[in-house]
Structure formats: structure tokens, C-alpha cells
Design a protein around this motif. Structure first.
Motif, mmCIF file in Angstrom:
data_model
loop_
_atom_site.group_PDB
_atom_site.id
_atom_site.type_symbol
_atom_site.label_atom_id
_atom_site.label_comp_id
_atom_site.label_asym_id
_atom_site.label_seq_id
_atom_site.Cartn_x
_atom_site.Cartn_y
_atom_site.Cartn_z
ATOM 1 N N MET A 308 0.819 -1.212 0.000
ATOM 2 C CA MET A 308 0.000 0.000 0.000
ATOM 3 C C MET A 308 0.852 1.261 0.000
ATOM 4 N N ASN A 309 2.051 1.202 0.603
ATOM 5 C CA ASN A 309 2.892 2.396 0.661
ATOM 6 C C ASN A 309 3.935 2.443 -0.445
ATOM 7 N N GLY A 310 3.938 1.407 -1.320
ATOM 8 C CA GLY A 310 4.847 1.426 -2.457
ATOM 9 C C GLY A 310 6.276 1.022 -2.138
ATOM 10 N N ARG A 311 6.548 0.650 -0.883
ATOM 11 C CA ARG A 311 7.904 0.264 -0.492
ATOM 12 C C ARG A 311 7.929 -1.221 -0.132
ATOM 13 N N ALA A 312 8.938 -1.917 -0.615
ATOM 14 C CA ALA A 312 9.063 -3.336 -0.295
ATOM 15 C C ALA A 312 9.368 -3.505 1.191
ATOM 16 N N PRO A 313 8.709 -4.457 1.872
ATOM 17 C CA PRO A 313 8.985 -4.679 3.287
ATOM 18 C C PRO A 313 10.431 -5.113 3.519
ATOM 19 N N TRP A 314 10.932 -4.854 4.732
ATOM 20 C CA TRP A 314 12.318 -5.144 5.067
ATOM 21 C C TRP A 314 12.661 -6.619 4.941
ATOM 22 N N TYR A 315 11.667 -7.508 5.091
ATOM 23 C CA TYR A 315 11.956 -8.937 5.104
ATOM 24 C C TYR A 315 11.942 -9.559 3.703
ATOM 25 N N VAL A 316 11.643 -8.768 2.665
ATOM 26 C CA VAL A 316 11.623 -9.278 1.296
ATOM 27 C C VAL A 316 13.003 -9.065 0.680
ATOM 28 N N ALA A 317 13.783 -10.126 0.586
ATOM 29 C CA ALA A 317 15.139 -10.020 0.048
ATOM 30 C C ALA A 317 15.105 -9.603 -1.424
ATOM 31 N N GLY A 318 15.882 -8.573 -1.776
ATOM 32 C CA GLY A 318 15.940 -8.127 -3.161
ATOM 33 C C GLY A 318 14.787 -7.243 -3.577
ATOM 34 N N GLY A 319 13.960 -6.833 -2.615
ATOM 35 C CA GLY A 319 12.850 -5.943 -2.947
ATOM 36 C C GLY A 319 11.820 -6.618 -3.841
ATOM 37 N N PHE A 320 11.012 -5.803 -4.518
ATOM 38 C CA PHE A 320 9.956 -6.339 -5.378
ATOM 39 C C PHE A 320 10.526 -7.217 -6.488
ATOM 40 N N ASP A 321 11.613 -6.770 -7.118
ATOM 41 C CA ASP A 321 12.207 -7.557 -8.206
ATOM 42 C C ASP A 321 12.682 -8.911 -7.695
ATOM 43 N N GLY A 322 13.261 -8.917 -6.496
ATOM 44 C CA GLY A 322 13.706 -10.176 -5.921
ATOM 45 C C GLY A 322 12.545 -11.100 -5.627
ATOM 46 N N LEU A 323 11.441 -10.542 -5.093
ATOM 47 C CA LEU A 323 10.276 -11.356 -4.799
ATOM 48 C C LEU A 323 9.680 -11.931 -6.077
ATOM 49 N N LEU A 324 9.588 -11.109 -7.122
ATOM 50 C CA LEU A 324 9.075 -11.613 -8.393
ATOM 51 C C LEU A 324 9.934 -12.751 -8.930
ATOM 52 N N ARG A 325 11.244 -12.618 -8.810
ATOM 53 C CA ARG A 325 12.132 -13.690 -9.265
ATOM 54 C C ARG A 325 11.904 -14.963 -8.469
ATOM 55 N N ASP A 326 11.500 -14.814 -7.210
ATOM 56 C CA ASP A 326 11.322 -15.968 -6.335
ATOM 57 C C ASP A 326 9.939 -16.601 -6.464
ATOM 58 N N ILE A 327 9.095 -16.077 -7.349
ATOM 59 C CA ILE A 327 7.768 -16.649 -7.577
ATOM 60 C C ILE A 327 7.799 -17.425 -8.892
#
Length: 345
Positions: A308-327
């Protein structure tokens, strides 16, 4: 992720029209109030139009329960479990064996934690005119906590119903006293073979005979935790991450999408959740300037992550791009979907 403003307004309006739960800290009363919260969430999910809208409504309702404090403190921290095996954030309390022809689409909405719960939903197709008489039929299945007995809402009285599979059952809303074509048609409690009580709520059944329909649904239902296969695998999340809300919606009002998966992950603190939305790649979700979306198309699926705030949470390694890669996309064929959704790192 699509958030339709008009649908969200309708969903939250429906919530506002329901009776507010009484205040207090009595544990038994809290459980009853929690079930009322579920009913308000059911209304929001039914009227909201998309899984994303229902997810927002559910998160708004559950914020006081799920996001109880900073990581490692408060009630939220007590629900964090360090997992050692892959797990599924979408575990239904039971499954349908039979549904009427006007509610064939099986949906699931999960919101773990005190005062919340999980439901299966049989639902009809959306109708574009939105008039009350044409709202889709909905049949909700939920399961009470172990040791909990049916407790009617204020003003309702339990009425003996025909036994379900030779076990006791009660009406909370007498089908003979309700118009099944306008709003809530009936509420049936029935005891499962394990001794736990289950609850069926029905809305907008049209000309279907309410009592006969609900009893048929109850007799054919399987009561017991059932992991729901999902079209993705997710790695890279902490072993103690929680999933405040998970939802499989069928059908959706998103053009080109016959179904939609919405997942929310959190470490238990306020405003630290990240949302994952999965749709067929043919979907055309509407743009929303208030939501910072990060998406990819993989193996026939559109996968988006956002906060909602547009910022990746601290616990998501690699930010949004990292999370997408991990899906990892498992494609459109449900035969290839998995219940080992979240891989423990």
C-alpha cells in the motif's frame, strides 16, 4: 493489483450497514464477535466484485487482530511460527460435495487468527446490473472452533432442523421466514463426524427451496482442513512469515480472468504486508495510481506484487524484483498446481 473504487465503496458500505460487534474483552464474547466479523467480510466479498477488493476489505477488518504490534511483540508475535517444511497459505475448513446449479463456482477466503477464520464459498456468476434481485447466489461454509457451540446473532433464535448425517442441526435463520431472493436466505448449523460444528450461510438463492438446498449442501460437505492447490511456488520469504489473508476467487469481474489468487504476507507488524496477485495472462486489470505494482508474465500467468505504501517490506530479500524472481509460475492447468506454495528458506 486491481482496486475498483466503486466496488470497494460498495463493499465497505455493506460492512458499515452491519451491526458493529459489542466491545469488551470476554474471551467467549470475542469468539462470537469474531464470527460476526466473518459475516461482514462475507458480505464485502460477495458485493465487492473482485478478489482484490475483498482482500482490502478483509485486511481492513482484520487489522486490529493480525497487525497487533511491532515484530516480536504483542499478540501478533504469538501467532508467528517458524516453519520447517513448505506450506500452503490457503487451507480451507472444508469442501463442498454438492452445490446448486446457480452457485457452481468454488471460492476460498482465509484469514487466520483469533476472531477470524476461513470459509469456502459456492457462488454464481456476477450480474452487471447490480440490482438486489440479480445478485449472484452465495453459499458460505465455515467451521466453528473446537469446543465452540452455535451462538445465534442478536435477535435470532436457534430452531431445530432435520438431522444431517444422523447428527444434530439447527437453523439460525428460519428459511420459512426469509425471502430467498432478497439478501440472507438461511443459516444452518450442523455437527460434523469429528464433533465440530459447521455453519452454512446462504444468500440470493432465487427460486431454489432454501431448506432443501442447505441440507443437501451440508450432507455432502467434507469438514476438515483441506489445503487448496495454487498456481505458484514462492521462495525467499522468512520461515516465520505469516499469511493474514489468502483468497481464490472464481469468477472475477476482471476482463479476461476466470479466476484470481490474492495472497498477503506479513511479519506481524502494522503496514508491513506485501500482496501477491496471480491472474491468467489474458487478464487486463485496471490501472491504479495509488498502488505501486510490479508485475511479470510467466508460463501463462500474470503475477504482480505490491504494498500500500509502495515500499518493499524489510523482510523481502531483493525488494519487489527479488520477490518476483522468487515466484515460480505453474501455469494455467490446475492439475499442475501445488499445495507446497511457500518454500521455507
Amino acid at each position: 493489483m486491481q482496486f475498483d473504487a466503486d466496488s470497494l465503496s460498495s463493499a465497505l458500505g455493506a460492512i458499515a450497514e452491519q451491526d458493529a460487534p459489542p466491545s469488551g474483552v470476554d474471551a467467549d464474547r470475542a469468539r462470537v464477535d469474531g464470527r460476526r466479523t466473518l459475516r461482514r467480510r462475507r458480505t464485502a466479498a460477495g458485493l465487492g466484485g473482485t478478489g482484490a477488493v475483498a482482500l482490502v476489505a478483509a485486511l481492513a477488518l482484520s487489522a486490529g487482530h493480525v497487525f497487533g504490534g511491532a515484530p516480536g511483540t504483542g499478540a501478533a508475535a504469538t501467532r508467528q511460527v517458524v516453519r520447517t517444511a513448505d506450506w500452503d497459505p490457503l487451507v480451507a475448513p472444508g469442501t463442498f460435495g454438492w452445490l446448486p446449479a446457480n452457485a457452481p463456482n468454488v471460492n476460498y477466503l482465509i484469514a487466520p487468527g483469533p476472531g477470524q477464520g476461513s470459509q469456502a464459498l459456492g457462488k454464481g456468476s456476477e450480474v452487471s446490473d447490480g440490482t438486489v434481485g440479480h445478485d449472484p447466489a452465495m453459499i458460505w461454509l465455515s467451521v466453528l472452533d473446537a469446543g465452540q457451540s452455535p451462538a445465534p446473532q442478536s435477535g435470532d433464535t436457534l430452531i431445530a432442523a432435520p438431522k444431517v448425517n444422523n447428527r444434530p442441526a439447527f437453523w439460525e435463520v428460519d428459511p420459512a421466514q426469509r425471502n430467498p431472493d432478497r439478501g440472507r436466505a438461511g443459516v444452518l448449523y450442523f455437527q460434523s463426524p469429528s464433533g465440530r460444528w459447521a455453519e452454512i450461510n446462504a444468500y440470493y438463492l432465487g427460486t431454489d427451496p432454501v431448506a432443501q438446498t442447505l441440507l443437501h449442501v451440508a450432507k455432502s460437505a467434507h469438514i476438515g482442513d483441506t489445503a487448496v492447490p495454487l498456481p505458484v511456488r514462492i521462495s525467499g520469504l522468512p520461515a516465520d512469515v505469516i499469511a493474514p489473508v489468502a483468497q481464490l476467487t472464481r469468477p472475477t469481474t476482471i476482463k479476461g480472468a476466470a479466476w484470481e489468487v490474492d495472497l498477503s504476507f506479513s511479519m506481524g507488524a502494522e503496514n508491513d504486508s506485501v500482496q501477491v496477485q496471480v491472474l491468467p495472462a489474458t487478464a487486463t486489470p485496471g490501472a491504479n495510481s495509488e498502488i505501486d505494482q510490479h508485475c511479470k508474465i510467466s508460463n501463462g500467468l500474470l503475477i504482480c506484487v505490491s504494498t500500500m505504501n509502495g515500499r518493499a517490506p524489510w523482510y523481502v530479500a531483493g525488494g519487489f524484483d527479488g520477490l518476483l524472481r522468487d515466484i515460480t509460475s505453474l501455469g494455467m492447468d490446475p492439475a499442475h498446481w501445488t499445495t507446497d506454495v511457500v518454500t521455507v528458506r
